[in-house]
Design a protein around this motif. Structure first.
Motif, PDB file in Angstrom:
ATOM      1  N   VAL A  72       0.837  -1.201   0.000  1.00  0.00           N
ATOM      2  CA  VAL A  72       0.000   0.000   0.000  1.00  0.00           C
ATOM      3  C   VAL A  72       0.874   1.255   0.000  1.00  0.00           C
ATOM      4  CG1 VAL A  72      -0.308   0.182   2.504  1.00  0.00           C
ATOM      5  CG2 VAL A  72      -2.094   1.011   0.977  1.00  0.00           C
TER       6      VAL A  72
ATOM      7  N   THR B  90       0.075   4.746  -2.521  1.00  0.00           N
ATOM      8  CA  THR B  90      -0.473   6.011  -2.036  1.00  0.00           C
ATOM      9  C   THR B  90       0.198   7.231  -2.659  1.00  0.00           C
ATOM     10  OG1 THR B  90       0.945   5.838  -0.090  1.00  0.00           O
ATOM     11  CG2 THR B  90      -1.336   5.118   0.161  1.00  0.00           C
TER      12      THR B  90
ATOM     13  N   SER C 254      -7.453   3.704   0.722  1.00  0.00           N
ATOM     14  CA  SER C 254      -7.886   2.508   1.453  1.00  0.00           C
ATOM     15  C   SER C 254      -9.312   2.119   1.092  1.00  0.00           C
ATOM     16  CB  SER C 254      -7.786   2.732   2.964  1.00  0.00           C
ATOM     17  OG  SER C 254      -6.439   2.833   3.339  1.00  0.00           O
TER      18      SER C 254
ATOM     19  N   LYS D  93     -10.457  -1.345  -0.608  1.00  0.00           N
ATOM     20  CA  LYS D  93     -11.483  -2.166   0.037  1.00  0.00           C
ATOM     21  C   LYS D  93     -12.555  -2.568  -0.970  1.00  0.00           C
ATOM     22  CE  LYS D  93     -15.085  -2.015   3.532  1.00  0.00           C
ATOM     23  NZ  LYS D  93     -15.852  -1.170   4.434  1.00  0.00           N
TER      24      LYS D  93
END
Length: 128
Positions: free
Chosen positions: A63, A67, A78, A82
């Motif tokens: 991650v 970003t 996020s 998801k």
């Protein structure tokens, strides 16, 4: 079985049993599930995230690698991850403080098989 696993299994059942769109009509359940997955990929940020993960070295991305690519906040990234995870398109594995994401190639193969015209599917099967 976790909610994430259940979603992937449900998608596999729906997509795995589907003939190409031109072979026979989808059921209401099949079309609703496929629409949910295609909707997850229909957002430009999510589609780019999917591409970044799939094309990252080793087929997985932290991650922390994702970003900085966007001019978005961490919580927004996020959220998009998801949505992709709940649609069964990616999986995540926590390693220490970071989560590493990997694309689910079988799901993408099944999705693409639904879109392939029947004749192309038959030709591909004969070629194998």
């Amino acid at each position: 079985m976790s909610k994430q696993d259940r979603v992937v299994v449900d998608l596999a059942a729906v997509v795995g049993c589907c003939s190409p769109l031109v072979a026979e009509p989808l059921t209401g359940e099949q079309s609703a599930e496929l629409a949910r997955v295609f909707k997850a990929m229909g957002d430009p940020v999510r589609l780019r995230l999917l591409s970044l993960i799939a094309s990252h070295a080793g087929g997985e991305a932290c991650v922390c690698d994702l970003t900085d690519v966007f001019d978005l906040t961490g919580p927004t990234i996020s959220h998009h991850l998801k949505v992709l995870r709940e649609a069964g398109l990616i999986s995540g594995e926590r390693r220490g403080t970071w989560i590493y994401y990997r694309v689910q190639p079988d799901v993408l193969r099944r999705l693409s098989a639904v879109l392939v015209p029947g004749e192309a599917t038959q030709n591909a099967a004969v070629a194998q």
